[in-house]
Design an enzyme around this catalytic site. Structure first.
Site, PDB file in Angstrom:
ATOM      1  N   HIS A 198       0.844  -1.182   0.000  1.00 16.17           N
ATOM      2  CA  HIS A 198       0.000   0.000   0.000  1.00 16.17           C
ATOM      3  C   HIS A 198       0.890   1.245   0.000  1.00 16.17           C
ATOM      4  CE1 HIS A 198       0.486  -0.723   4.467  1.00 16.17           C
ATOM      5  NE2 HIS A 198       0.829   0.545   4.371  1.00 16.17           N
TER       6      HIS A 198
HETATM    7  P1  TYD Z   1      -1.559  -2.897   7.555  1.00 14.24           P
HETATM    8  O1  TYD Z   1      -1.122  -1.473   7.611  1.00 14.24           O
HETATM    9  O2  TYD Z   1      -2.332  -3.347   6.363  1.00 14.24           O
HETATM   10  O3  TYD Z   1      -0.290  -3.855   7.749  1.00 14.24           O
HETATM   11  P2  TYD Z   1       0.987  -4.145   6.814  1.00 14.24           P
HETATM   12  O4  TYD Z   1       1.285  -2.928   6.028  1.00 14.24           O
HETATM   13  O5  TYD Z   1       2.070  -4.501   7.754  1.00 14.24           O
HETATM   14  O6  TYD Z   1       0.661  -5.287   5.924  1.00 14.24           O
HETATM   15  O7  TYD Z   1      -2.371  -3.195   8.885  1.00 14.24           O
HETATM   16  C1  TYD Z   1      -2.843  -4.481   9.220  1.00 14.24           C
HETATM   17  C2  TYD Z   1      -4.152  -4.308   9.985  1.00 14.24           C
HETATM   18  O8  TYD Z   1      -3.937  -3.607  11.204  1.00 14.24           O
HETATM   19  C3  TYD Z   1      -5.195  -3.543   9.181  1.00 14.24           C
HETATM   20  O9  TYD Z   1      -6.455  -4.158   9.425  1.00 14.24           O
HETATM   21  C4  TYD Z   1      -5.188  -2.174   9.812  1.00 14.24           C
HETATM   22  C5  TYD Z   1      -4.745  -2.440  11.247  1.00 14.24           C
HETATM   23  N1  TYD Z   1      -3.966  -1.341  11.814  1.00 14.24           N
HETATM   24  C6  TYD Z   1      -4.502  -0.546  12.811  1.00 14.24           C
HETATM   25  O10 TYD Z   1      -5.654  -0.751  13.259  1.00 14.24           O
HETATM   26  N2  TYD Z   1      -3.763   0.473  13.325  1.00 14.24           N
HETATM   27  C7  TYD Z   1      -2.505   0.735  12.873  1.00 14.24           C
HETATM   28  O11 TYD Z   1      -1.846   1.672  13.386  1.00 14.24           O
HETATM   29  C8  TYD Z   1      -1.956  -0.079  11.827  1.00 14.24           C
HETATM   30  C9  TYD Z   1      -0.564   0.170  11.292  1.00 14.24           C
HETATM   31  C10 TYD Z   1      -2.720  -1.106  11.327  1.00 14.24           C
END
Ligand code: TYD
Length: 140
Positions: A50
């Site tokens: 992302h």
């Molecule tokens: P995501 O940012 O998609 O993780 P990565 O980039 O490591 O693959 O986040 C994973 C999940 O956690 C998603 O459902 C959003 C949630 N999340 C939060 O609730 N708060 C946060 O600060 C972060 C970073 C993620």
């Protein structure tokens, strides 16, 4: 212009061990509003995929190592984070993917905003469209 912006944090080491200080608006180029960390990663499973419209982050691999692909929609570059005294800037509008997490890797991320799902661009095609139409301008 490099997509890999690494910070070298000074290590205040003595015979008791190492100490690294992270300060907002000092060696971290923003006020720190949120800290999260990733651990228990699974071999062969990548994360990220992302970009953020406005969020700025600094990623620090506290334990082990992992690799990042950074992509501004025009170019891609890869970097390995393998030291707790190095920070990688994840700027706004940088598509990023993390992979090759070593066993026991702990990846900490400092962010300049609290969590906001509406700041994410999770579709690569939407990211490319936003880059090409300059919908969100990166601060660079
Ligand atoms: P995501 O940012 O998609 O993780 P990565 O980039 O490591 O693959 O986040 C994973 C999940 O956690 C998603 O459902 C959003 C949630 N999340 C939060 O609730 N708060 C946060 O600060 C972060 C970073 C993620």
């Amino acid at each position: 212009m490099s997509l890999i912006n690494l910070f070298d944090f000074p290590v205040l080491g003595d015979d008791r061990g190492a100490l690294v200080v992270l300060e907002g608006n000092h060696n971290i180029p923003f006020e720190i509003k949120r800290v999260y960390y990733i651990y228990g990663t699974v071999q062969g499973i990548a994360r990220g995929f992302h970009a953020h419209k406005t969020l700025k982050q600094v990623a620090i691999c506290l334990k082990g190592s992992c690799r990042f692909i950074m992509d501004d929609g025009k170019n891609k570059q890869e970097v390995t984070l393998a030291s707790p005294d190095k920070g990688l800037l994840i700027d706004s509008m940088q598509w990023h993917e993390m992979y090759d997490f070593s066993e026991g890797c702990i990846l900490m991320v400092l962010a300049d905003q609290v969590y906001d799902e509406s700041d994410y661009i999770r579709e690569y095609s939407t990211f490319i469209e936003a880059v090409n139409t300059h919908v969100y301008s990166s601060a660079k």
